[in-house]
Design a protein around this motif. Structure first.
Motif, mmCIF file in Angstrom:
data_model
loop_
_atom_site.group_PDB
_atom_site.id
_atom_site.type_symbol
_atom_site.label_atom_id
_atom_site.label_comp_id
_atom_site.label_asym_id
_atom_site.label_seq_id
_atom_site.Cartn_x
_atom_site.Cartn_y
_atom_site.Cartn_z
ATOM 1 N N TYR A 36 41.464 33.973 45.773
ATOM 2 C CA TYR A 36 41.810 32.850 45.189
ATOM 3 C C TYR A 36 43.221 32.962 44.582
ATOM 4 O O TYR A 36 44.268 32.138 44.835
ATOM 5 C CB TYR A 36 40.932 32.383 44.019
ATOM 6 C CG TYR A 36 41.346 31.355 43.177
ATOM 7 C CD1 TYR A 36 41.178 29.946 43.507
ATOM 8 C CD2 TYR A 36 42.000 31.491 41.997
ATOM 9 C CE1 TYR A 36 41.395 28.877 42.696
ATOM 10 C CE2 TYR A 36 42.369 30.540 41.254
ATOM 11 C CZ TYR A 36 42.111 29.042 41.550
ATOM 12 O OH TYR A 36 42.695 28.181 40.918
ATOM 13 N N ILE A 54 45.894 32.544 47.758
ATOM 14 C CA ILE A 54 45.894 31.199 48.373
ATOM 15 C C ILE A 54 46.623 30.492 47.398
ATOM 16 O O ILE A 54 47.748 29.895 47.821
ATOM 17 C CB ILE A 54 44.646 30.780 48.703
ATOM 18 C CG1 ILE A 54 43.606 31.658 49.622
ATOM 19 C CG2 ILE A 54 44.686 29.163 48.992
ATOM 20 C CD1 ILE A 54 42.301 31.207 49.704
ATOM 21 N N LYS A 55 46.460 30.311 45.964
ATOM 22 C CA LYS A 55 47.128 29.524 45.382
ATOM 23 C C LYS A 55 48.552 30.171 45.298
ATOM 24 O O LYS A 55 49.438 29.241 45.179
ATOM 25 C CB LYS A 55 46.533 29.773 43.859
ATOM 26 C CG LYS A 55 45.029 29.054 43.579
ATOM 27 C CD LYS A 55 45.279 27.354 43.523
ATOM 28 C CE LYS A 55 45.601 26.993 42.330
ATOM 29 N NZ LYS A 55 45.941 25.720 42.052
ATOM 30 N N GLU A 79 47.626 21.946 46.269
ATOM 31 C CA GLU A 79 46.380 21.932 46.998
ATOM 32 C C GLU A 79 46.268 20.749 47.846
ATOM 33 O O GLU A 79 45.925 20.764 49.164
ATOM 34 C CB GLU A 79 45.279 22.272 46.050
ATOM 35 C CG GLU A 79 45.070 23.488 45.460
ATOM 36 C CD GLU A 79 43.597 23.471 44.685
ATOM 37 O OE1 GLU A 79 42.967 22.928 45.161
ATOM 38 O OE2 GLU A 79 43.841 24.175 43.492
ATOM 39 N N LEU A 96 41.789 25.242 54.974
ATOM 40 C CA LEU A 96 41.637 26.710 54.871
ATOM 41 C C LEU A 96 40.937 27.344 55.721
ATOM 42 O O LEU A 96 39.762 27.093 55.616
ATOM 43 C CB LEU A 96 41.198 26.728 53.443
ATOM 44 C CG LEU A 96 41.035 28.192 52.902
ATOM 45 C CD1 LEU A 96 42.141 29.219 53.018
ATOM 46 C CD2 LEU A 96 40.181 28.295 51.403
ATOM 47 N N ALA A 152 39.518 31.209 56.417
ATOM 48 C CA ALA A 152 39.429 32.143 55.564
ATOM 49 C C ALA A 152 37.960 32.931 55.925
ATOM 50 O O ALA A 152 36.945 32.401 56.129
ATOM 51 C CB ALA A 152 39.405 32.112 53.967
ATOM 52 N N SER A 189 35.361 34.522 50.406
ATOM 53 C CA SER A 189 36.108 33.329 50.779
ATOM 54 C C SER A 189 35.272 31.988 50.451
ATOM 55 O O SER A 189 36.132 31.155 49.734
ATOM 56 C CB SER A 189 35.994 33.633 52.332
ATOM 57 O OG SER A 189 36.450 34.624 53.030
ATOM 58 N N VAL A 214 46.175 27.027 55.567
ATOM 59 C CA VAL A 214 46.399 28.155 54.955
ATOM 60 C C VAL A 214 45.352 29.128 55.503
ATOM 61 O O VAL A 214 44.167 28.845 56.302
ATOM 62 C CB VAL A 214 46.011 28.318 53.374
ATOM 63 C CG1 VAL A 214 45.764 29.565 52.823
ATOM 64 C CG2 VAL A 214 46.888 27.461 52.652
ATOM 65 N N SER A 252 43.951 33.000 55.475
ATOM 66 C CA SER A 252 43.683 34.147 54.381
ATOM 67 C C SER A 252 42.527 35.063 54.849
ATOM 68 O O SER A 252 41.691 34.392 55.567
ATOM 69 C CB SER A 252 43.461 33.293 52.955
ATOM 70 O OG SER A 252 43.332 34.401 51.999
ATOM 71 N N SER A 301 44.346 41.222 49.389
ATOM 72 C CA SER A 301 44.120 39.833 49.876
ATOM 73 C C SER A 301 45.519 39.245 50.412
ATOM 74 O O SER A 301 46.536 39.652 49.734
ATOM 75 C CB SER A 301 43.445 39.156 49.063
ATOM 76 O OG SER A 301 43.391 37.627 49.647
ATOM 77 N N ALA A 308 47.358 35.933 52.135
ATOM 78 C CA ALA A 308 47.448 34.569 52.576
ATOM 79 C C ALA A 308 48.712 34.052 53.318
ATOM 80 O O ALA A 308 49.612 34.369 52.713
ATOM 81 C CB ALA A 308 47.071 33.629 51.386
ATOM 82 N N VAL A 335 50.630 30.371 54.572
ATOM 83 C CA VAL A 335 50.811 28.685 54.666
ATOM 84 C C VAL A 335 51.582 28.392 55.945
ATOM 85 O O VAL A 335 52.694 29.187 55.987
ATOM 86 C CB VAL A 335 51.515 28.302 53.563
ATOM 87 C CG1 VAL A 335 51.531 26.788 53.726
ATOM 88 C CG2 VAL A 335 50.768 28.560 52.122
#
Length: 339
Positions: free
Chosen positions: A64, A67-68, A78, A84, A86, A96, A137, A139, A172, A174, A176
């Motif tokens: 989380y 990703i954020k 968002e 997304l 993942a 995920s 995204v 991830s 983790s 991620a 974009v």
């Protein structure tokens, strides 16, 4: 309707509208943060539980956060993200799914074991190339403690590690992806075949996954007409020292000498002798954090201009191993270029 076939060769797609990787984020645990690549990670945790009451919840929180943070680094919100993609190693990809429930983003869950970073990046790239969105995204994550008790033994058991064992990365990553911008772009996607050469030893993942890596790299070269010299770096996901050695030898048998520019993320992330990680790193998070941290920063600095990322995965489960099944391997290749 006349639809252009973008496939080249047997397993590869050439992206006509190459998506750009406009932002990444990598978060790792204390052990990874003490390794050779520590200066390249965006965030290093002091506590691998993240204040949660289980390692599984901690892993979901890592994803989380990644990703954020990747979305924020891209100066987006968002609601700007169309999809997304993942996945992770836990049963029913709960890390995920539980991260996605906190996000207001359409979610497509994936399972490719430790190949999931390349798998999610592949799918995100194909969606954008097809015009099915503006921002996507990709991830994945893994956690040493959650993976150990799912696939091997509870930590309290104190089982002895062997020379072929690998250390699941706590981390983790991620990315974009966008349709426009002056950033590293995804130019080719080569989807792997499942390969199984009868390895049953769950403590020798490098040997189990190496044939899949070799097959995917070979077919990528065959499909595209490229050679190892077309890439500054060819990076497998988490074969570790043993799998890397096997892959180098087998590719040479196919006529491809990769010794000058081939590395493995599991071999890079730890100082195996000092950190007691035996054959190296493994897990979904391995290629994710090395790519989102180390390789992406090198691409952005123009220290490298072309990367062939080949994340590798062992498609086993605790049930299949207990039933005496061998360990199938998979590898997906993604060409990333910034020229």
């Amino acid at each position: 309707m006349n639809i252009k076939n973008k496939k080249v060769g047997k397993q590869t797609i050439k992206l006509e509208n190459p998506p750009k990787i406009i932002s990444t984020y990598s978060i790792v645990g204390p052990k990874e943060g003490d390794g050779p690549l520590k200066e390249y990670f965006h965030q290093i945790l002091n506590d691998d539980t993240l204040g949660k009451d289980s390692f599984e919840k901690a892993e979901s929180e890592m994803m989380y956060t990644a990703i954020k943070s990747a979305i924020s680094n891209a100066n987006l919100r968002e609601e700007n993200i169309d999809y997304l993609f993942a996945g992770d190693l836990l049963n029913q990809i709960t890390s995920s799914s539980f991260a996605a429930r906190e996000l207001n983003i359409p979610f497509i869950g994936l399972y490719g074991a430790c190949s999931t970073m390349s798998e999610s990046l592949s799918m995100a790239s194909l969606f954008l190339d097809g015009g099915f969105g503006n921002y996507i995204v990709a991830s994945t994550s893994s956690h040493f403690s959650s993976a150990e008790r799912q696939f091997r033994f509870p930590l309290e058991y104190g089982s002895q590690r062997c020379p072929t064992c690998q250390w699941t990365v706590t981390g983790s990553g991620a990315m974009v992806l966008a349709r426009n911008g002056d950033f590293p772009k995804v130019t080719y996607v080569t989807t792997g075949l499942v390969k199984d050469y009868g390895i049953k030893d769950a403590n020798n993942m490098g040997a189990a996954m190496a044939p899949a890596a070799v097959d995917t790299i070979y077919n990528h070269f065959k499909d595209t007409g490229r050679t190892p010299k077309d890439y500054d770096v060819i990076a497998t996901g988490d074969l570790g020292k043993i799998g890397k050695e096997i892959t180098t030898k087998l590719l040479l048998d196919y006529g491809y000498d990769v010794k000058d520019n081939y590395v493995d993320c599991g071999d890079l992330i730890f100082d195996d002798e000092r950190q007691k990680t035996d054959a190296g790193g493994s897990g979904c998070g391995c290629s994710a954090v090395v790519t989102c941290g180390y390789f992406y920063k090198k691409l952005m600095r123009r220290e490298i201009k072309s990367l062939l990322l080949v994340s590798t995965g062992a498609l086993m489960s605790t049930t299949s191993s207990l039933q005496g099944e061998s360990i199938p391997g998979i590898a997906h290749a993604v060409a990333i270029e910034y020229k």
